[in-house]
Scaffold this motif. Structure first.
Motif, short mmCIF file in Angstrom:
data_model
loop_
_atom_site.label_atom_id
_atom_site.label_comp_id
_atom_site.label_asym_id
_atom_site.label_seq_id
_atom_site.Cartn_x
_atom_site.Cartn_y
_atom_site.Cartn_z
N MET A 1 -2.40 -16.57 -6.74
CA MET A 1 -3.09 -16.10 -5.53
C MET A 1 -4.58 -16.40 -5.66
O MET A 1 -5.20 -16.10 -6.67
CB MET A 1 -2.86 -14.59 -5.35
N SER A 2 -5.18 -16.97 -4.60
CA SER A 2 -6.59 -17.36 -4.65
C SER A 2 -7.48 -16.14 -4.53
O SER A 2 -7.05 -15.04 -4.15
CB SER A 2 -6.90 -18.34 -3.53
N ALA A 3 -8.79 -16.33 -4.80
CA ALA A 3 -9.74 -15.23 -4.71
C ALA A 3 -9.88 -14.73 -3.28
O ALA A 3 -9.99 -13.53 -3.04
CB ALA A 3 -11.11 -15.70 -5.24
N VAL A 4 -9.87 -15.65 -2.32
CA VAL A 4 -9.98 -15.25 -0.91
C VAL A 4 -8.78 -14.40 -0.52
O VAL A 4 -8.90 -13.40 0.18
CB VAL A 4 -10.08 -16.49 -0.02
N GLN A 5 -7.59 -14.81 -0.98
CA GLN A 5 -6.39 -14.02 -0.68
C GLN A 5 -6.47 -12.64 -1.29
O GLN A 5 -6.03 -11.65 -0.69
CB GLN A 5 -5.15 -14.75 -1.18
N LEU A 6 -7.02 -12.55 -2.50
CA LEU A 6 -7.17 -11.25 -3.14
C LEU A 6 -8.09 -10.35 -2.34
O LEU A 6 -7.90 -9.13 -2.28
CB LEU A 6 -7.72 -11.43 -4.56
N LEU A 7 -9.12 -10.93 -1.71
CA LEU A 7 -10.02 -10.15 -0.89
C LEU A 7 -9.39 -9.75 0.43
O LEU A 7 -9.66 -8.68 0.96
CB LEU A 7 -11.31 -10.95 -0.61
N LEU A 8 -8.53 -10.59 0.97
CA LEU A 8 -7.94 -10.33 2.27
C LEU A 8 -6.81 -9.31 2.22
O LEU A 8 -6.52 -8.64 3.21
CB LEU A 8 -7.41 -11.63 2.88
N VAL A 9 -6.15 -9.17 1.06
CA VAL A 9 -5.02 -8.25 0.95
C VAL A 9 -5.42 -6.81 1.26
O VAL A 9 -4.78 -6.14 2.07
CB VAL A 9 -4.37 -8.35 -0.44
N PRO A 10 -6.51 -6.25 0.63
CA PRO A 10 -6.88 -4.87 0.98
C PRO A 10 -7.24 -4.73 2.44
O PRO A 10 -6.91 -3.71 3.07
CB PRO A 10 -8.09 -4.61 0.07
N LEU A 11 -7.93 -5.74 3.02
CA LEU A 11 -8.30 -5.67 4.42
C LEU A 11 -7.06 -5.65 5.31
O LEU A 11 -6.98 -4.88 6.27
CB LEU A 11 -9.18 -6.88 4.78
N ALA A 12 -6.07 -6.48 4.97
CA ALA A 12 -4.84 -6.52 5.76
C ALA A 12 -4.11 -5.18 5.68
O ALA A 12 -3.58 -4.68 6.68
CB ALA A 12 -3.93 -7.64 5.27
N LEU A 13 -4.09 -4.58 4.50
CA LEU A 13 -3.42 -3.28 4.34
C LEU A 13 -4.14 -2.21 5.15
O LEU A 13 -3.51 -1.34 5.76
CB LEU A 13 -3.39 -2.88 2.86
N TRP A 14 -5.49 -2.28 5.17
CA TRP A 14 -6.26 -1.30 5.93
C TRP A 14 -6.00 -1.44 7.41
O TRP A 14 -5.82 -0.46 8.13
CB TRP A 14 -7.74 -1.47 5.63
N VAL A 15 -5.96 -2.68 7.91
CA VAL A 15 -5.69 -2.92 9.33
C VAL A 15 -4.29 -2.45 9.69
O VAL A 15 -4.07 -1.84 10.74
CB VAL A 15 -5.86 -4.42 9.66
N LEU A 16 -3.32 -2.72 8.80
CA LEU A 16 -1.94 -2.27 9.06
C LEU A 16 -1.86 -0.76 9.12
O LEU A 16 -1.20 -0.19 10.00
CB LEU A 16 -1.02 -2.80 7.95
N VAL A 164 -24.30 -12.04 0.20
CA VAL A 164 -24.51 -12.39 -1.21
C VAL A 164 -23.47 -11.71 -2.08
O VAL A 164 -22.88 -12.32 -2.98
CB VAL A 164 -25.93 -12.01 -1.65
N MET A 165 -23.23 -10.41 -1.83
CA MET A 165 -22.25 -9.67 -2.61
C MET A 165 -20.85 -10.25 -2.44
O MET A 165 -20.06 -10.29 -3.37
CB MET A 165 -22.27 -8.20 -2.22
N MET A 166 -20.55 -10.74 -1.22
CA MET A 166 -19.24 -11.33 -0.99
C MET A 166 -19.07 -12.58 -1.85
O MET A 166 -18.03 -12.76 -2.49
CB MET A 166 -19.09 -11.70 0.49
N TYR A 167 -20.10 -13.43 -1.88
CA TYR A 167 -20.00 -14.65 -2.68
C TYR A 167 -19.97 -14.33 -4.17
O TYR A 167 -19.26 -14.99 -4.94
CB TYR A 167 -21.17 -15.59 -2.37
N VAL A 168 -20.73 -13.33 -4.60
CA VAL A 168 -20.70 -12.93 -6.01
C VAL A 168 -19.31 -12.44 -6.39
O VAL A 168 -18.78 -12.78 -7.47
CB VAL A 168 -21.75 -11.82 -6.28
N THR A 169 -18.70 -11.67 -5.50
CA THR A 169 -17.34 -11.18 -5.75
C THR A 169 -16.34 -12.32 -5.86
O THR A 169 -15.48 -12.35 -6.75
CB THR A 169 -16.91 -10.21 -4.64
N ILE A 170 -16.46 -13.29 -4.94
CA ILE A 170 -15.55 -14.44 -4.97
C ILE A 170 -15.71 -15.23 -6.25
O ILE A 170 -14.72 -15.60 -6.90
CB ILE A 170 -15.79 -15.34 -3.74
N VAL A 171 -16.97 -15.50 -6.64
CA VAL A 171 -17.21 -16.25 -7.88
C VAL A 171 -16.70 -15.48 -9.08
O VAL A 171 -16.07 -16.05 -9.99
CB VAL A 171 -18.72 -16.55 -8.03
#
Length: 221
Positions: A1-16, A164-171
């Motif tokens: 699973m990519s880093a972007v997907q890891l970030l999107l999973v919590p957001l998707a769960l919150w929206v659901l 900036v924090m988003m990019y730091v988290t992804i990296v």
């Protein structure tokens, strides 16, 4: 699973979760900076907490210009019909909320051709009637938007820091994934080498045993 997907999973769960709890309605604050001579959406969302209960709602918008102390009614929406009683906003306000239903949850409106005089405080009032089996319940919800008209949009410090924090988290997640991959590769490689050594030792043992058996057969003959 990519880093972007890891970030999107919590957001998707919150929206659901929000969708299940509030009937696909999430209350989000309106933007507050409008660019002069452009369009702008005044957001006003009031979620109905009892999704299973039939309801109807009306929305009324009022405006208090900067420097004044009283609100003036500028827009109303009821029974799928709108009205703009204030001449300052005539043919400039359009409904941008819930469509084809009287059970309103989104009461947003859209302003065309924003002017400097549109700076001020906007008040959105939801008047909702919930129809239960034996009675009706009336509820009013008020939202306030402080609108500031600017020549052009500029990014604030909070927005820059957030990006900036988003990019730091992804990296950081990517580095963590690389480290995990290297660790797993080394572990698998070490296990493979150990298995190879065991197979070699077993082969040599079998070969040695076969050689001894052959020698014993030769001596017997």
């Amino acid at each position: 699973m990519s880093a972007v997907q890891l970030l999107l999973v919590p957001l998707a769960l919150w929206v659901l979760q929000a969708s299940l709890c509030h009937g696909a309605c999430v209350e989000v604050d309106s933007d507050t900076d409008a660019v002069v001579n452009e369009g702008f959406k005044l957001g006003c969302i009031s979620c109905k907490m009892r999704a299973e209960v039939p309801a109807e709602a009306t929305v009324e918008w009022s405006f208090m210009p900067k420097g004044e102390s009283e609100f003036t009614k500028i827009y109303s929406y009821e029974d799928l019909m709108s009205d703009t009683p204030d001449e300052r906003f005539y043919e400039r306000l359009y409904w941008n909320g819930s469509k084809k239903t009287k059970d309103l949850q989104d009461g947003s409106i859209y302003i065309l051709n924003v002017t400097w005089n549109d700076t001020g405080t906007y008040r959105c009032i939801f008047t909702r009637t919930l129809t239960f089996t034996s009675f009706k319940f009336h509820n009013d919800t008020t939202k306030i938007v402080h609108l500031n008209v600017v020549p052009r949009l500029t990014r604030g410090i909070a927005s820059i820091l957030s990006e900036v924090m988003m990019y730091v988290t992804i990296v950081g997640l990517q580095v963590w994934l690389v480290v995990e991959m290297i660790y797993c590769y080394r572990k698998i490689s070490a296990q493979g080498e150990e298995a190879l050594r065991e197979s070699t030792a077993e082969y040599l043992a079998i070969a040695s045993e076969s050689k001894e058996n052959c020698a014993m057969v030769a001596v017997t003959e």
